[in-house]
Design a protein around this motif. Structure first.
Motif, short mmCIF file in Angstrom:
data_model
loop_
_atom_site.label_atom_id
_atom_site.label_comp_id
_atom_site.label_asym_id
_atom_site.label_seq_id
_atom_site.Cartn_x
_atom_site.Cartn_y
_atom_site.Cartn_z
N MET A 1 68.52 10.46 -42.59
CA MET A 1 69.52 11.42 -43.08
C MET A 1 70.40 10.71 -44.12
O MET A 1 71.19 9.83 -43.79
CB MET A 1 70.39 11.89 -41.92
N CYS A 4 74.28 10.60 -43.61
CA CYS A 4 74.79 10.17 -42.30
C CYS A 4 75.25 8.72 -42.39
O CYS A 4 74.46 7.82 -42.71
CB CYS A 4 73.69 10.32 -41.23
N CYS A 7 73.17 6.33 -40.24
CA CYS A 7 71.86 6.06 -40.83
C CYS A 7 72.01 5.07 -42.00
O CYS A 7 71.16 4.19 -42.20
CB CYS A 7 71.20 7.34 -41.31
N HIS A 46 67.67 9.23 -36.42
CA HIS A 46 68.79 10.19 -36.47
C HIS A 46 68.58 11.34 -35.49
O HIS A 46 67.63 12.12 -35.63
CB HIS A 46 68.96 10.76 -37.88
N HIS A 97 75.64 11.53 -35.34
CA HIS A 97 74.49 10.67 -35.03
C HIS A 97 74.83 10.07 -33.67
O HIS A 97 75.82 9.33 -33.55
CB HIS A 97 74.34 9.59 -36.12
ZN ZN Z 1 72.09 9.40 -38.74
#
Ligand code: ZN
Ligand code: AMP
Length: 146
Positions: A1, A4, A7, A46, A97
């Motif tokens: 992602m 994110c 991430c 994720h 997340h």
């Molecule tokens: Zn993530």
């Protein structure tokens, strides 16, 4: 992602104070710690909430939490810790997340137990509790212990 933040930490695009890493899991210090040693433990893949985490990396996530918690306590000379997930926005999850918080606790630190997270506790009698237990056991299905 791409958007994110966790991430991006996994990918090395955002810096973090990583304290543990394996094939499936990353752990790093919370940037706004509630206590010295406050650590976040995440699956590298994720998933927004716990229900979305597949069995693997779920098992690896728990294994890392299990292993890290006493080591973090030792490292900061804590007397205990609160370990938990803000699971969903209604529960206060801000980063979508999934992540476990390990918050070291110290005698006399003035904090609260995990019981302090709820709003107004409901007034449930024995019949209500029996019905709730039945509903949850039915929902848990094959996952209930023998
Ligand atoms: Zn993530
Ligand atoms: P939650 O409310 O459970 O989603 O908590 C998210 C946590 O992530 C908060 O405690 C933040 O301080 C922490 N956090 C957000 N961004 C970062 C970051 N880049 N590095 C480390 N911790 C972060």
């Amino acid at each position: 992602m791409d958007d994110c933040i966790f991430c991006q930490i996994v990918d090395g695009d955002v810096p973090a104070r990583v304290v543990y890493e394996d094939e499936d899991v990353l752990a790093f210090l919370d940037a706004n710690p509630l206590a010295a040693g406050h650590t976040l433990v995440i699956p590298k893949s994720h998933h927004e909430t716990l229900d979305e985490v597949p069995p693997e990396p779920g098992a690896s996530l728990f294994a890392a939490i299990h292993s890290l918690t006493p080591r973090i306590e030792d490292a900061v000379d804590a007397d205990g810790s609160n370990v938990g997930f803000n699971n969903g926005a209604a529960a206060g999850q801000e980063v979508p997340h999934v992540h476990a918080h390990i918050v070291p606790r110290f005698e006399g630190d003035g904090g609260n137990p995990i019981h302090a997270v709820a709003g107004s506790p409901p007034d449930l009698d024995d019949d209500d509790l029996d019905a709730l237990a039945d509903d949850i056991a039915a929902a848990a299905g094959d996952h209930t212990p023998d």
